[in-house]
Design an enzyme around this catalytic site. Structure first.
Site, PDB file in Angstrom:
ATOM      1  N   ASP A  12       0.881  -1.178   0.000  1.00  0.00           N
ATOM      2  CA  ASP A  12       0.000   0.000   0.000  1.00  0.00           C
ATOM      3  C   ASP A  12       0.913   1.220   0.000  1.00  0.00           C
ATOM      4  OD1 ASP A  12      -2.303   1.677   0.332  1.00  0.00           O
ATOM      5  OD2 ASP A  12      -1.996   1.711   2.493  1.00  0.00           O
ATOM      6  N   SER A  13       0.315   2.379  -0.177  1.00  0.00           N
ATOM      7  CA  SER A  13       1.107   3.617  -0.076  1.00  0.00           C
ATOM      8  C   SER A  13       1.541   3.865   1.364  1.00  0.00           C
ATOM      9  CB  SER A  13       0.270   4.800  -0.553  1.00  0.00           C
ATOM     10  OG  SER A  13      -0.867   4.935   0.273  1.00  0.00           O
ATOM     11  N   TYR A  44      -0.740   8.294  -2.617  1.00  0.00           N
ATOM     12  CA  TYR A  44      -0.840   7.999  -4.047  1.00  0.00           C
ATOM     13  C   TYR A  44      -2.030   8.757  -4.667  1.00  0.00           C
ATOM     14  CZ  TYR A  44       2.167   3.724  -3.785  1.00  0.00           C
ATOM     15  OH  TYR A  44       3.192   2.832  -3.642  1.00  0.00           O
ATOM     16  N   GLY A  45      -3.076   8.883  -3.878  1.00  0.00           N
ATOM     17  CA  GLY A  45      -4.390   9.290  -4.415  1.00  0.00           C
ATOM     18  C   GLY A  45      -4.479  10.699  -4.946  1.00  0.00           C
ATOM     19  N   CYS A  75      -4.313  -1.595  -1.839  1.00  0.00           N
ATOM     20  CA  CYS A  75      -4.511  -0.167  -2.076  1.00  0.00           C
ATOM     21  C   CYS A  75      -5.415  -0.037  -3.291  1.00  0.00           C
ATOM     22  CB  CYS A  75      -3.157   0.481  -2.366  1.00  0.00           C
ATOM     23  SG  CYS A  75      -3.275   2.199  -2.873  1.00  0.00           S
ATOM     24  N   ASN A  76      -6.518   0.663  -3.120  1.00  0.00           N
ATOM     25  CA  ASN A  76      -7.460   0.826  -4.236  1.00  0.00           C
ATOM     26  C   ASN A  76      -6.857   1.671  -5.353  1.00  0.00           C
ATOM     27  OD1 ASN A  76     -10.431  -0.113  -3.244  1.00  0.00           O
ATOM     28  ND2 ASN A  76      -9.170   0.542  -1.549  1.00  0.00           N
ATOM     29  N   THR A  77      -6.166   2.742  -4.956  1.00  0.00           N
ATOM     30  CA  THR A  77      -5.601   3.673  -5.936  1.00  0.00           C
ATOM     31  C   THR A  77      -4.571   2.944  -6.805  1.00  0.00           C
ATOM     32  OG1 THR A  77      -5.851   5.323  -4.209  1.00  0.00           O
ATOM     33  CG2 THR A  77      -4.606   5.978  -6.149  1.00  0.00           C
ATOM     34  N   GLU A 151      -2.450   8.555   8.352  1.00  0.00           N
ATOM     35  CA  GLU A 151      -0.984   8.420   8.330  1.00  0.00           C
ATOM     36  C   GLU A 151      -0.293   9.269   9.401  1.00  0.00           C
ATOM     37  OE1 GLU A 151       1.248   6.571   6.420  1.00  0.00           O
ATOM     38  OE2 GLU A 151      -0.420   5.476   5.543  1.00  0.00           O
ATOM     39  N   CYS A 183     -10.908   2.886   0.002  1.00  0.00           N
ATOM     40  CA  CYS A 183      -9.491   3.164   0.284  1.00  0.00           C
ATOM     41  C   CYS A 183      -9.190   2.380   1.555  1.00  0.00           C
ATOM     42  CB  CYS A 183      -9.275   4.649   0.500  1.00  0.00           C
ATOM     43  SG  CYS A 183      -7.630   5.041   1.135  1.00  0.00           S
ATOM     44  N   THR A 184      -8.059   1.691   1.549  1.00  0.00           N
ATOM     45  CA  THR A 184      -7.802   0.771   2.663  1.00  0.00           C
ATOM     46  C   THR A 184      -7.506   1.498   3.977  1.00  0.00           C
ATOM     47  OG1 THR A 184      -5.518   0.584   1.858  1.00  0.00           O
ATOM     48  CG2 THR A 184      -7.069  -1.134   1.196  1.00  0.00           C
ATOM     49  N   HIS A 185      -7.257   2.801   3.901  1.00  0.00           N
ATOM     50  CA  HIS A 185      -7.072   3.568   5.138  1.00  0.00           C
ATOM     51  C   HIS A 185      -8.410   3.849   5.846  1.00  0.00           C
ATOM     52  CE1 HIS A 185      -3.174   4.563   3.283  1.00  0.00           C
ATOM     53  NE2 HIS A 185      -2.779   5.079   4.437  1.00  0.00           N
TER      54      HIS A 185
HETATM   55  N1  DGL Z   1      -4.754   3.225   0.802  1.00  0.00           N
HETATM   56  C1  DGL Z   1      -4.832   3.688  -0.545  1.00  0.00           C
HETATM   57  C2  DGL Z   1      -6.107   3.245  -1.216  1.00  0.00           C
HETATM   58  O1  DGL Z   1      -6.651   2.229  -0.863  1.00  0.00           O
HETATM   59  C3  DGL Z   1      -4.587   5.105  -0.921  1.00  0.00           C
HETATM   60  C4  DGL Z   1      -3.967   6.078  -0.043  1.00  0.00           C
HETATM   61  C5  DGL Z   1      -3.230   7.137  -0.804  1.00  0.00           C
HETATM   62  O2  DGL Z   1      -3.819   8.084  -1.328  1.00  0.00           O
HETATM   63  O3  DGL Z   1      -2.019   6.979  -0.833  1.00  0.00           O
HETATM   64  O4  DGL Z   1      -6.554   3.862  -2.144  1.00  0.00           O
END
Ligand code: DGL
Length: 262
Positions: A12-13, A44-45, A75-77, A151, A183-185
Site C-alpha cells: 500500500d502507499s 498515491y491518491g 490499495c485501491n488507488t 498516516e 481506500c484501505t485507510h
Molecule cells: N490506501 C490507498 C487506497 O486504498 C490510498 C492512499 C493514498 O492516497 O495513498 O486507495
C-alpha cells in the site's frame, strides 16, 4: 497437492493496507508475508496517473525480486493500475476493487451505495462503473484528506470526526444502505462514520480480498499447507518511527519494522 513455501507480497502507499494484511493473516495462518508501506511516496491518491503507475511498478518490481508467489495490491488507488504489474510478471496480482465492490453489491438491499475513496479512485470511476453495471446507484465522495489523517494522527484525535462530518454531509439525504471503504485507510475511521450515517452496511477491502486470494492460490496450487512458524515482515520506504507511531492499532504479530530504499 503441492506445498508452496514462497511468501505473499502485499503493498500500500502506507499503513492503510495493514487493514487488509490483518485479514490475510487470519485467513492464511501458515503463509509468510512481506508487506511494503510505500510511505516515502504517500499519498498515491493525489498524484497524476503517471505518478501512481510509477509507484506501483517500483514496489511491484521490488516484491517480484523478493520471489513472492503472489502480490496483493492492498490499495485501491494502486489497484487501478494493476495491468502494468500484470504485464511484467506471471505471478497472480490481486486488486482489492472487484472483490470489495462485489461484496457491497451482495449486501445492498435498496441498490444505493456510497463509495468513499481517494481523488484518483473516484475520478477513474472503477467502483461506480462496476456498481452501475450491476444495477446499483453509486454515490462517490473524494476523501483523500482521510489518508493524511490516518498516516499522521492518532485515530482518537478530534480532527478525525471533524473531517468525517464534513465529507459525509453530502451523503445524509442519499438514503444509501451500504458504504464501501474504497481506500484501505478508511475502515479505520468507521466508528466516526457510524456517528454520521448510523447502522448501515460498511464494506472494507480486507475480507473480500482474502477470499479472492484464497480462490486464486487454490486454483493455481500455490497454497502452503505445512505447519510454519511464519514470518510477517513489514517494511517502509519512509521512517520507521513515523510508521510505528500511527500503527498502534495493528496488533497482529510481526517482525520488527524495517526501513527500505527502493
Ligand atoms: N490506501 C490507498 C487506497 O486504498 C490510498 C492512499 C493514498 O492516497 O495513498 O486507495
Amino acid at each position: 497437492m503441492t506445498n508452496n513455501k514462497k511468501p505473499i507480497g502485499v503493498f500500500d502507499s502506507g499503513i492503510g493496507g495493514l487493514t487488509v494484511l490483518e485479514k490475510l493473516m487470519e485467513k492464511f495462518p501458515n503463509e509468510d508475508f512481506i508487506y511494503v508501506a510505500d510511505q516515502g511516496h504517500c499519498p498515491y491518491g493525489t498524484k497524476t496517473e503517471e505518478g501512481i503507475k510509477e509507484c506501483v511498478l517500483n514496489v511491484g518490481r521490488y516484491l517480484i525480486a523478493k520471489d513472492v508467489k503472489a502480490i496483493v495490491i492492498a490499495c485501491n488507488t494502486a489497484s487501478l493500475f494493476i495491468k502494468y504489474l500484470e504485464e511484467i510478471t506471471d505471478i497472480p496480482v490481486i486488486s482489492v476493487i472487484e472483490p470489495t465492490c462485489m461484496a457491497a453489491i451482495n449486501k445492498t438491499k435498496n441498490n444505493r451505495v456510497a463509495v468513499l475513496a481517494t481523488i484518483a479512485t473516484i475520478n477513474k470511476g472503477a467502483y461506480q462503473t462496476l456498481l452501475n453495471n450491476n444495477g446499483v446507484e453509486a454515490f462517490g465522495v473524494r476523501c483523500s484528506e482521510f489518508v493524511d489523517f490516518v498516516e499522521n494522527y492518532e485515530l482518537t484525535d478530534p480532527l478525525g470526526q471533524k473531517i468525517v462530518d464534513e465529507k459525509l454531509e453530502e451523503l445524509k439525504d442519499k438514503n444509501v444502505d451500504t458504504l464501501i471503504h474504497g481506500c484501505t485507510h478508511f475502515s479505520l475511521l468507521e466508528p466516526n462514520m457510524r456517528k454520521v450515517l448510523g447502522d448501515i452496511n460498511y464494506v472494507a477491502c480486507g475480507e473480500p480480498t482474502s477470499i479472492k486470494l484464497y480462490e486464486i492460490l487454490k486454483e493455481k496450487s500455490l497454497l502452503r499447507f505445512d505447519e510454519n512458524n511464519r514470518y510477517v515482515k513489514i517494511q517502509t520506504t519512509g521512517s520507521k518511527e513515523n510508521a510505528l507511531m500511527n500503527m498502534k492499532w495493528f496488533k497482529a504479530p510481526h517482525e520488527e519494522i524495517e526501513e527500505i530504499e527502493i
